[in-house]
Design a protein around this motif. Structure first.
Motif, PDB file in Angstrom:
ATOM      1  N   ARG A   1      37.773  47.815  35.683  1.00  0.00           N
ATOM      2  CA  ARG A   1      39.125  47.454  36.134  1.00  0.00           C
ATOM      3  C   ARG A   1      39.136  46.036  36.711  1.00  0.00           C
ATOM      4  O   ARG A   1      40.068  45.264  36.465  1.00  0.00           O
ATOM      5  N   PHE A   2      38.105  45.681  37.466  1.00  0.00           N
ATOM      6  CA  PHE A   2      37.997  44.341  38.034  1.00  0.00           C
ATOM      7  C   PHE A   2      37.925  43.290  36.920  1.00  0.00           C
ATOM      8  O   PHE A   2      38.605  42.273  36.967  1.00  0.00           O
ATOM      9  N   GLY A   3      37.123  43.548  35.897  1.00  0.00           N
ATOM     10  CA  GLY A   3      37.024  42.631  34.760  1.00  0.00           C
ATOM     11  C   GLY A   3      38.362  42.465  34.063  1.00  0.00           C
ATOM     12  O   GLY A   3      38.753  41.350  33.690  1.00  0.00           O
ATOM     13  N   PHE A   4      39.083  43.564  33.875  1.00  0.00           N
ATOM     14  CA  PHE A   4      40.406  43.501  33.255  1.00  0.00           C
ATOM     15  C   PHE A   4      41.354  42.650  34.092  1.00  0.00           C
ATOM     16  O   PHE A   4      42.074  41.791  33.562  1.00  0.00           O
ATOM     17  N   LEU A   5      41.362  42.861  35.409  1.00  0.00           N
ATOM     18  CA  LEU A   5      42.259  42.107  36.289  1.00  0.00           C
ATOM     19  C   LEU A   5      41.914  40.619  36.303  1.00  0.00           C
ATOM     20  O   LEU A   5      42.807  39.768  36.328  1.00  0.00           O
TER      21      LEU A   5
END
Length: 131
Positions: free
Chosen positions: A51-55
């Motif tokens: 999720r952090f990578g996506f954000l």
């Protein structure tokens, strides 16, 4: 609170911590966050990292511009787009690429938005209208 909501909140907090004073992602802060997560992995760390990578990618796409053009000068095209308020040259990273598939014109990708003005695109629109 469900575990997926916790994952989203933690990833959003990590994103907020990785943004520098200029509103862009600071690679040093991201490296520090990833090192900390590597040393002390929290519960559901894989989901948090995804999720952090996506954000991070989504935030970076808001200020990165890909300018594809055929014919013309990069600086001339960029200044023309700035005059039309399509892009802000000071606030964005402009990656200019000479694209042989275009027939005289340009294509600008800003995040998920694509703006194109080329002969190839105009011919394609005429073809669609006639079919």
């Amino acid at each position: 609170m469900s575990s997926s909501n916790k994952v989203f909140k933690v990833a959003q907090l990590l994103l907020n911590q990785s943004i520098g004073e200029n509103g862009r992602i600071d690679s040093e802060k991201v490296s520090a966050i990833l090192n900390e997560l590597r040393e002390n992995p929290p519960y559901k760390h894989i989901e948090i990292l995804k999720r952090f990578g996506f954000l991070v990618r989504r935030h970076m796409s808001s200020y990165q511009v890909r300018l594809e053009f055929k014919g013309g000068d990069r600086s001339e095209i960029t200044s023309s787009l700035c005059k039309k308020n399509l892009i802000n040259e000071n606030a964005t990273d402009v990656q200019a690429v000479d694209c042989p598939s275009l027939i005289a014109g340009f294509r600008v990708k800003i995040g998920d938005d694509v703006y194109e003005d080329s002969i190839a695109n105009r011919l394609n629109n005429v073809r669609k209208a006639l079919l």
